[in-house]
Enzyme design. Structure first.
Site, PDB file in Angstrom:
ATOM      1  CB  CYS A   1      43.719  37.751  44.960  1.00 14.63           C
ATOM      2  SG  CYS A   1      44.218  39.170  43.962  1.00 14.63           S
TER       3      CYS A   1
ATOM      4  CG  ASP B   1      36.446  38.481  43.517  1.00 19.13           C
ATOM      5  OD1 ASP B   1      36.681  39.707  43.453  1.00 19.13           O
ATOM      6  OD2 ASP B   1      36.596  37.709  42.555  1.00 19.13           O
TER       7      ASP B   1
ATOM      8  CG  ASN C   1      48.638  40.934  41.365  1.00 22.76           C
ATOM      9  OD1 ASN C   1      49.661  41.160  40.708  1.00 22.76           O
ATOM     10  ND2 ASN C   1      48.562  41.274  42.623  1.00 22.76           N
TER      11      ASN C   1
ATOM     12  CB  CYS D   1      40.392  43.445  43.907  1.00 21.84           C
ATOM     13  SG  CYS D   1      39.495  44.009  42.441  1.00 21.84           S
ATOM     14  NE  ARG D   2      40.092  38.689  46.152  1.00 19.21           N
ATOM     15  CZ  ARG D   2      39.696  37.473  45.821  1.00 19.21           C
ATOM     16  NH1 ARG D   2      39.109  36.714  46.721  1.00 19.21           N
ATOM     17  NH2 ARG D   2      39.863  37.011  44.592  1.00 19.21           N
ATOM     18  CB  SER D   3      47.035  39.840  46.071  1.00 21.65           C
ATOM     19  OG  SER D   3      46.947  40.051  44.688  1.00 21.65           O
TER      20      SER D   3
HETATM   21  P1  4NP Z   1      41.122  40.043  42.742  1.00 21.40           P
HETATM   22  O1  4NP Z   1      39.693  40.415  42.128  1.00 21.40           O
HETATM   23  O2  4NP Z   1      41.305  38.557  42.528  1.00 21.40           O
HETATM   24  O3  4NP Z   1      40.954  40.388  44.184  1.00 21.40           O
HETATM   25  O4  4NP Z   1      42.143  40.877  42.027  1.00 21.40           O
HETATM   26  C1  4NP Z   1      39.338  40.086  40.808  1.00 21.40           C
HETATM   27  C2  4NP Z   1      39.765  40.869  39.775  1.00 21.40           C
HETATM   28  C3  4NP Z   1      39.393  40.572  38.474  1.00 21.40           C
HETATM   29  C4  4NP Z   1      38.570  39.491  38.233  1.00 21.40           C
HETATM   30  C5  4NP Z   1      38.152  38.696  39.280  1.00 21.40           C
HETATM   31  C6  4NP Z   1      38.540  39.001  40.580  1.00 21.40           C
HETATM   32  N1  4NP Z   1      38.170  39.200  36.922  1.00 21.40           N
HETATM   33  O5  4NP Z   1      37.380  38.250  36.743  1.00 21.40           O
HETATM   34  O6  4NP Z   1      38.595  39.878  35.965  1.00 21.40           O
END
Ligand code: 4NP
Length: 151
Positions: free
Chosen positions: A8, A122, A11, A13-15
């Protein structure tokens, strides 16, 4: 050994959820599963507390994971690379070196709805319900991956 990488943006939240869920559905002896982010914002950090909480609610521990950034070398280390959204997919493909690299990369929700190119939303800026929604999508996608690859 089948090697699968979940990717994602951050790294956190989702992955990490996808990694934890797929690990719970396949044998450690036959599968190596990891996750990474296309961005380096959260390198070394554990998953977001909301991802840890939703995983825990479903009986999974993901708090021991640490964020890392996707690199070109991952094309050599993994057989299948699952992107959580279309933006991650583009970022991964931009690092690919040849057709063989490209063939490894798939959108994870195409395991549920082939060719529709849907994205796992997201949940970072959303509420907790976003995380439950993401969990359900990833649980179904990972179940399909497990069923397909176990045979
Ligand atoms: P992820 O979510 O891609 O599912 O881990 C996010 C985590 C952090 C951010 C964006 C999306 N960020 O902008 O810091």
């Amino acid at each position: 050994m089948t090697r699968i990488l979940m990717v994602c943006l951050g790294n956190i939240c989702r992955s990490p959820l996808a990694e934890g869920i797929l690990k719970s559905k396949v044998s450690k002896d036959s599968f190596f599963i990891d996750s990474a982010g296309t961005a380096g914002y959260h390198i070394g950090n554990p998953p977001d507390i909301r991802s840890i909480a939703v995983a825990k609610k479903h009986g999974l521990t993901i708090s021991n994971q640490k964020s890392r950034q996707f690199t070109k070398k991952d094309f050599d280390s993994f057989d299948f690379i699952y992107a959580m959204d279309t933006s991650n997919l583009k970022s991964i493909l931009a690092l690919s070196r040849d057709e063989n690299d490209k063939k490894k990369v798939k959108l994870i929700l195409n395991e549920i709805t082939p060719n529709e190119d849907l994205s796992v939303p997201d949940p970072y800026y959303g509420g907790d319900n976003g995380f439950e929604n993401v969990y359900k999508m990833l649980d179904e996608a990972c179940q399909r991956i497990a069923n397909k690859l176990k045979r």
